[in-house]
Design a protein around this motif. Sequence first.
Motif, PDB file in Angstrom:
ATOM      1  N   SER A 154       0.809  -1.216   0.000  1.00 29.49           N
ATOM      2  CA  SER A 154       0.000   0.000   0.000  1.00 29.49           C
ATOM      3  C   SER A 154       0.845   1.269   0.000  1.00 29.49           C
ATOM      4  O   SER A 154       0.332   2.356  -0.267  1.00 29.49           O
ATOM      5  CB  SER A 154      -0.930   0.010   1.224  1.00 29.49           C
ATOM      6  N   SER A 155       2.143   1.137   0.295  1.00 34.99           N
ATOM      7  CA  SER A 155       3.051   2.286   0.261  1.00 34.99           C
ATOM      8  C   SER A 155       3.830   2.348  -1.046  1.00 34.99           C
ATOM      9  O   SER A 155       4.804   3.097  -1.153  1.00 34.99           O
ATOM     10  CB  SER A 155       4.024   2.220   1.448  1.00 34.99           C
ATOM     11  N   VAL A 177       2.001  -6.963  11.117  1.00 36.34           N
ATOM     12  CA  VAL A 177       1.493  -5.835  10.352  1.00 36.34           C
ATOM     13  C   VAL A 177       2.564  -5.350   9.376  1.00 36.34           C
ATOM     14  O   VAL A 177       3.718  -5.137   9.754  1.00 36.34           O
ATOM     15  CB  VAL A 177       1.078  -4.683  11.287  1.00 36.34           C
ATOM     16  N   GLU A 200      -1.972  -5.952   6.212  1.00 34.23           N
ATOM     17  CA  GLU A 200      -1.894  -4.498   6.256  1.00 34.23           C
ATOM     18  C   GLU A 200      -3.207  -3.998   6.851  1.00 34.23           C
ATOM     19  O   GLU A 200      -4.223  -3.951   6.173  1.00 34.23           O
ATOM     20  CB  GLU A 200      -1.683  -3.913   4.859  1.00 34.23           C
ATOM     21  N   ASP A 201      -3.193  -3.657   8.100  1.00 31.32           N
ATOM     22  CA  ASP A 201      -4.415  -3.295   8.800  1.00 31.32           C
ATOM     23  C   ASP A 201      -5.081  -2.055   8.207  1.00 31.32           C
ATOM     24  O   ASP A 201      -6.312  -1.937   8.200  1.00 31.32           O
ATOM     25  CB  ASP A 201      -4.124  -3.061  10.281  1.00 31.32           C
ATOM     26  N   ALA A 202      -4.288  -1.117   7.686  1.00 30.23           N
ATOM     27  CA  ALA A 202      -4.847   0.127   7.166  1.00 30.23           C
ATOM     28  C   ALA A 202      -5.741  -0.109   5.963  1.00 30.23           C
ATOM     29  O   ALA A 202      -6.709   0.628   5.736  1.00 30.23           O
ATOM     30  CB  ALA A 202      -3.728   1.097   6.802  1.00 30.23           C
ATOM     31  N   THR A 203      -5.444  -1.147   5.172  1.00 30.54           N
ATOM     32  CA  THR A 203      -6.227  -1.427   3.971  1.00 30.54           C
ATOM     33  C   THR A 203      -7.157  -2.619   4.150  1.00 30.54           C
ATOM     34  O   THR A 203      -7.893  -2.970   3.236  1.00 30.54           O
ATOM     35  CB  THR A 203      -5.294  -1.690   2.780  1.00 30.54           C
TER      36      THR A 203
END
Length: 211
Positions: free
Chosen positions: A110-111, A179, A132-135
Amino acid sequence: DNQFKVETGMATYNNNVPIVITADRDGVNGGLSLFIDGELIGTNLAAAGARTHGLETRIGEHPGGDGNWQGDVAEVLLYNSVLTQTERERVESFLAIKYGLTLDHDYLNSSNARVYDVGLGYDSTIIGIAREDATGANYVQEQSGDTTLSDISIYFGTGYAAGFPVTAYDNTPGNAIGVGEYLIIGHNGDPVTYSESYFGVPGRKSERIYK
């Protein structure tokens, strides 16, 4: 009449193997692009500007009623602008890891950082797990989307005896994948045959190598 279409062809993908299809249209110049598993299949031009014909958008259906998609559609993602190459490859990477598919390009997180390099020669039957918890990408088990290779699996768990998906997988923080971590493998495309020696030592070594 303001119609335009992008299509894969009649029989090219009639092999019961899942694929990622990406289609985009640039409203400024009318450019159309079609990608299959990250590879550019074709381009074309349509009329520029907003599409107004009947205000319809069809996926998997030919405007003429023939050549319709014969198969399942797992999910559809729509964006209100044309993605950059990096953005497109990031989305395709997300879907490929989710569904156990092999892409034509490197896998990105995601980065936009590369998490798997297909140029190293291990670019066949790529599968992986990631978190990836953010996505919302939290995939602790994966099996190849190619049903002819369904014995290729990665998971955190206590055993494979019950089949796939594994019901006793381990998703405990600290035990499962962390993560931002990815575990991705692919093979070199060689057949599953065995040599009679391994670095000069008698034994059995598969010509197909996973890394």
